[in-house]
Design a protein around this motif. Structure first.
Motif, PDB file in Angstrom:
ATOM      1  N   PRO A  75     -17.766  15.312  -4.312  1.00 18.01           N
ATOM      2  CA  PRO A  75     -17.134  15.377  -5.845  1.00 18.01           C
ATOM      3  C   PRO A  75     -16.826  14.017  -6.313  1.00 18.01           C
ATOM      4  CG  PRO A  75     -15.553  16.439  -4.340  1.00 18.01           C
ATOM      5  CD  PRO A  75     -16.860  16.281  -3.457  1.00 18.01           C
ATOM      6  N   ILE A  95     -16.869  16.500 -12.251  1.00 18.17           N
ATOM      7  CA  ILE A  95     -15.543  17.038 -11.845  1.00 18.17           C
ATOM      8  C   ILE A  95     -14.626  16.786 -13.013  1.00 18.17           C
ATOM      9  CG2 ILE A  95     -13.810  17.098  -9.934  1.00 18.17           C
ATOM     10  CD1 ILE A  95     -16.596  18.369  -9.439  1.00 18.17           C
ATOM     11  N   TYR A 114     -10.198  19.485  -9.008  1.00 19.77           N
ATOM     12  CA  TYR A 114     -11.127  19.480  -7.669  1.00 19.77           C
ATOM     13  C   TYR A 114     -10.556  20.227  -6.608  1.00 19.77           C
ATOM     14  CZ  TYR A 114     -11.515  17.284  -2.968  1.00 19.77           C
ATOM     15  OH  TYR A 114     -11.747  17.527  -1.628  1.00 19.77           O
ATOM     16  N   ILE A 122     -18.829  22.440  -6.648  1.00 17.65           N
ATOM     17  CA  ILE A 122     -19.171  21.004  -6.591  1.00 17.65           C
ATOM     18  C   ILE A 122     -20.613  20.615  -6.472  1.00 17.65           C
ATOM     19  CG2 ILE A 122     -19.183  19.424  -4.858  1.00 17.65           C
ATOM     20  CD1 ILE A 122     -16.194  20.742  -4.108  1.00 17.65           C
TER      21      ILE A 122
END
Length: 251
Positions: A75, A95, A114, A122
């Protein structure tokens, strides 16, 4: 959590690093890279960390060039000093994003977002990252720092960029001019647009700004634009063929 910070401004890197370490004492700052090339080299040699913080405007290219160069399956949280990319695009496709100067509350929001994602989330974000690439989307405007503001200027309103080796100026079709702290090389690369042509060392011109072309005595071309230029604009004999081909592409 192992983090790589991709940032070419020392002060911005130090600020983000301090915020992360204050918020998450157990975090590991794996390193700091300052360009797309160095980031690709770092990832290939050391493997991919858990999370990337990436400035969009790096010393050698846009951050998106990294995803065109290699497969990245971790990410990414973007940072930017400019609002020139659509914020909604960041919300949907990445993200998260952080607008500089980065603040602790925003870093915490991004990291916590996240942490809530699973691998499928992701993967979905990463598969759409290239949609944000200027080369894919086509840039429509630039931001010009002027006094205490950032002025959005549409590319279609620009007649040409001019440099005298020390300073670059943006000349708009309406006659306004603004200083622009980038070289013509940087601007050409950043725009990635066929609508602009590097005429010579002094000029980067827009196709629909060309008003007249005169064949000069030594096979050079004298180009007149729709906006008054600070000096005569000549295309060298060696560049003339490329210039004429470029002009025809606009038909």
């Amino acid at each position: 959590m192992k983090v790589l910070i991709v940032e070419d401004e020392t002060s911005a890197y130090e600020n983000l690093k301090a915020i992360l370490m204050d918020l998450y004492p157990d975090i590991e700052i794996a390193g700091n890279t300052q360009s797309v090339a160095k980031t690709a080299e770092w990832l290939q040699e050391r493997g991919q960390p858990d999370l990337l913080f990436m400035d969009i405007h790096l010393s050698d290219d846009s951050a998106f060039a990294l995803f065109e160069r290699m497969e990245v399956d971790i990410p990414v949280i973007f940072t930017t000093a400019y609002d020139q990319y659509a914020i909604e695009a960041f919300r949907v496709n990445s993200i998260d994003y952080l607008l500089k100067p980065v603040k602790a509350a925003e870093v915490k929001r991004a990291v916590e977002k996240y942490r809530r994602l699973d691998r499928s989330d992701i993967s979905r974000y990463l598969s759409r990252l290239t949609e944000l690439s200027p080369s894919k989307r086509g840039k429509e405007r630039i931001l010009i720092p002027y006094r205490d503001k950032l002025m959005p200027v549409a590319l279609k309103d620009i007649s040409f960029f001019y440099t005298n080796d020390r300073n670059t100026t943006v000349y708009l079709k309406d006659g306004h001019t603004y200083p622009y702290a980038k070289t013509l090389e940087q601007i050409t690369k950043e725009l990635g647009s066929d609508d602009f042509f590097r005429a010579n060392k002094q000029f980067l011109i827009r196709r629909d700004s060309v008003a007249d072309i005169t064949i000069w005595f030594d096979s050079r071309l004298l180009v007149t634009l729709d906006t008054t230029t600070p000096e005569h604009l000549y295309i060298s004999k060696n560049r003339a063929a490329a210039f004429k081909e470029w002009m025809m592409q606009g038909e």
